[in-house]
Design a protein around this motif. Sequence first.
Motif, PDB file in Angstrom:
ATOM      1  N   GLY A  52      30.526  29.387  34.451  1.00 49.75           N
ATOM      2  CA  GLY A  52      31.263  30.605  34.730  1.00 49.75           C
ATOM      3  C   GLY A  52      31.692  30.796  36.165  1.00 49.75           C
ATOM      4  O   GLY A  52      32.299  29.927  36.794  1.00 49.75           O
ATOM      5  N   LEU A  53      31.352  31.962  36.698  1.00 54.40           N
ATOM      6  CA  LEU A  53      31.766  32.333  38.045  1.00 54.40           C
ATOM      7  C   LEU A  53      31.191  31.385  39.093  1.00 54.40           C
ATOM      8  O   LEU A  53      31.842  31.101  40.110  1.00 54.40           O
ATOM      9  CB  LEU A  53      31.320  33.774  38.312  1.00 54.40           C
ATOM     10  CG  LEU A  53      31.930  34.532  39.477  1.00 54.40           C
ATOM     11  CD1 LEU A  53      33.448  34.545  39.424  1.00 54.40           C
ATOM     12  CD2 LEU A  53      31.381  35.951  39.522  1.00 54.40           C
ATOM     13  N   ALA A  78      40.028  33.629  39.347  1.00 53.86           N
ATOM     14  CA  ALA A  78      40.688  34.738  40.044  1.00 53.86           C
ATOM     15  C   ALA A  78      39.658  35.659  40.684  1.00 53.86           C
ATOM     16  O   ALA A  78      39.810  36.097  41.835  1.00 53.86           O
ATOM     17  CB  ALA A  78      41.574  35.514  39.075  1.00 53.86           C
ATOM     18  N   ALA A  79      38.570  35.962  39.967  1.00 56.25           N
ATOM     19  CA  ALA A  79      37.536  36.840  40.503  1.00 56.25           C
ATOM     20  C   ALA A  79      36.852  36.206  41.712  1.00 56.25           C
ATOM     21  O   ALA A  79      36.583  36.887  42.717  1.00 56.25           O
ATOM     22  CB  ALA A  79      36.508  37.158  39.423  1.00 56.25           C
ATOM     23  N   ALA A  80      36.563  34.915  41.637  1.00 59.63           N
ATOM     24  CA  ALA A  80      35.900  34.231  42.749  1.00 59.63           C
ATOM     25  C   ALA A  80      36.791  34.205  43.985  1.00 59.63           C
ATOM     26  O   ALA A  80      36.318  34.417  45.110  1.00 59.63           O
ATOM     27  CB  ALA A  80      35.521  32.811  42.341  1.00 59.63           C
ATOM     28  N   GLU A  81      38.075  33.975  43.809  1.00 60.51           N
ATOM     29  CA  GLU A  81      39.002  33.953  44.951  1.00 60.51           C
ATOM     30  C   GLU A  81      39.073  35.328  45.605  1.00 60.51           C
ATOM     31  O   GLU A  81      39.080  35.446  46.841  1.00 60.51           O
ATOM     32  CB  GLU A  81      40.390  33.514  44.498  1.00 60.51           C
ATOM     33  CG  GLU A  81      41.417  33.433  45.623  1.00 60.51           C
ATOM     34  CD  GLU A  81      41.020  32.469  46.732  1.00 60.51           C
ATOM     35  OE1 GLU A  81      41.101  32.877  47.913  1.00 60.51           O
ATOM     36  OE2 GLU A  81      40.617  31.333  46.432  1.00 60.51           O
ATOM     37  N   ILE A  82      39.104  36.374  44.797  1.00 61.17           N
ATOM     38  CA  ILE A  82      39.114  37.739  45.333  1.00 61.17           C
ATOM     39  C   ILE A  82      37.849  37.988  46.144  1.00 61.17           C
ATOM     40  O   ILE A  82      37.887  38.552  47.245  1.00 61.17           O
ATOM     41  CB  ILE A  82      39.244  38.762  44.182  1.00 61.17           C
ATOM     42  CG1 ILE A  82      40.654  38.708  43.592  1.00 61.17           C
ATOM     43  CG2 ILE A  82      38.922  40.180  44.662  1.00 61.17           C
ATOM     44  CD1 ILE A  82      40.800  39.432  42.268  1.00 61.17           C
ATOM     45  N   GLY A  83      36.706  37.548  45.619  1.00 58.97           N
ATOM     46  CA  GLY A  83      35.445  37.758  46.316  1.00 58.97           C
ATOM     47  C   GLY A  83      35.368  37.010  47.634  1.00 58.97           C
ATOM     48  O   GLY A  83      34.967  37.574  48.661  1.00 58.97           O
TER      49      GLY A  83
END
Length: 265
Positions: free
Chosen positions: A20-21, A218-223
Motif C-alpha cells: 500500500g502506502l 498520489a497520497a504519498a506524493e502529497i505527504g
Amino acid sequence: MRQASNTDTCWAVVTGASSGLGLAFARLLAQRGYALLLMARREAPMHALAGSIRAVHPGLQVRVHAQDLSRPGAASELMTAMTALGITPTVLINNAGRGLAGPLLEQSAAALRAMIELNVLSLMELSQEAGRLMARQGEGYILQVASMASLGPTPGLAAYGASKAFVRSFGEALHAELAPAVRVTTLIPGLMDTGFGDAAGGYEAPRWARATVITPEAAAEIGLTALFAGRSSVVSGRLNRLMAWLSPFTSRAGQARMLARDMRR
C-alpha cells in the motif's frame, strides 16, 4: 522537490513498507535519492520491493528489516538495529498502522491492545528516539500518517479513529516543538485502494465516502511534498480537503450519529 545530498548517504526509514502506502513512499523517496531502510512484519514483499527499486536506481542502498511494531519495546529494538547497521535516519515515515472495524463490544481485547501499541505507542517512541538523533545532526524529517478518521468520532472504527486522532494531535504538536531543525508533518489520507478494509476485518466504507478514493501514489506524493515544504499537516485529495474543511461546521455528535447509522445498515 527535496533531494538527498549527493555527497553523503541520507537514509529514509519507512515503516509498514510491505504494501500500500508504504510501497509508494519507498519508491518516491528512492526517486529523491534517499537510501532506504524498509521495515514491516512481512519480509518477502519488502525484498521484492527492494529488488524493484535497485533495478530502477542502481547503486542505491536498500535494506530490509522485518519486525512487528505492535509488540511492546519494538520501537527501541528497531532503533538498536539501525545503530548496528550504521544508519542514522534523516527521514522517518511513520506509516505502519492497523485498523479494527465493527462494534467495539465484539472486538478482541488483545487485538485492540496490539493496534494501540502499533498506531500510538510505537509511533510515539520512534518519533522520540529518531527525533533525538535528528536534532543532534541538525536536520530531520518525520512524517506521521493519520487518517480522515482522526477528524471526528467514528462509530464502527471507534478505537482506530481515536488512535489516529492521537497521531494527528501528536504530529501537529511536534511540528512546533521540534522546529526548526526537525520538520514534522502529519498526512491525513482518506480512502485508498490498499486493502485496509480486509485487513481491518471486512470494513466497507459508506457509499458516499467511496467517491473520495485516491491512489496510494498520489497520497504519498502529497505527504512528502508537504513534509519537505515544512507544513504542519496536509489532507490528501480535493474531496477529502473539502470534507475536512466542512467538518467543524457540523456537530461531532451529529457526525457520530450519521456514521453509526451507516454502520448498522
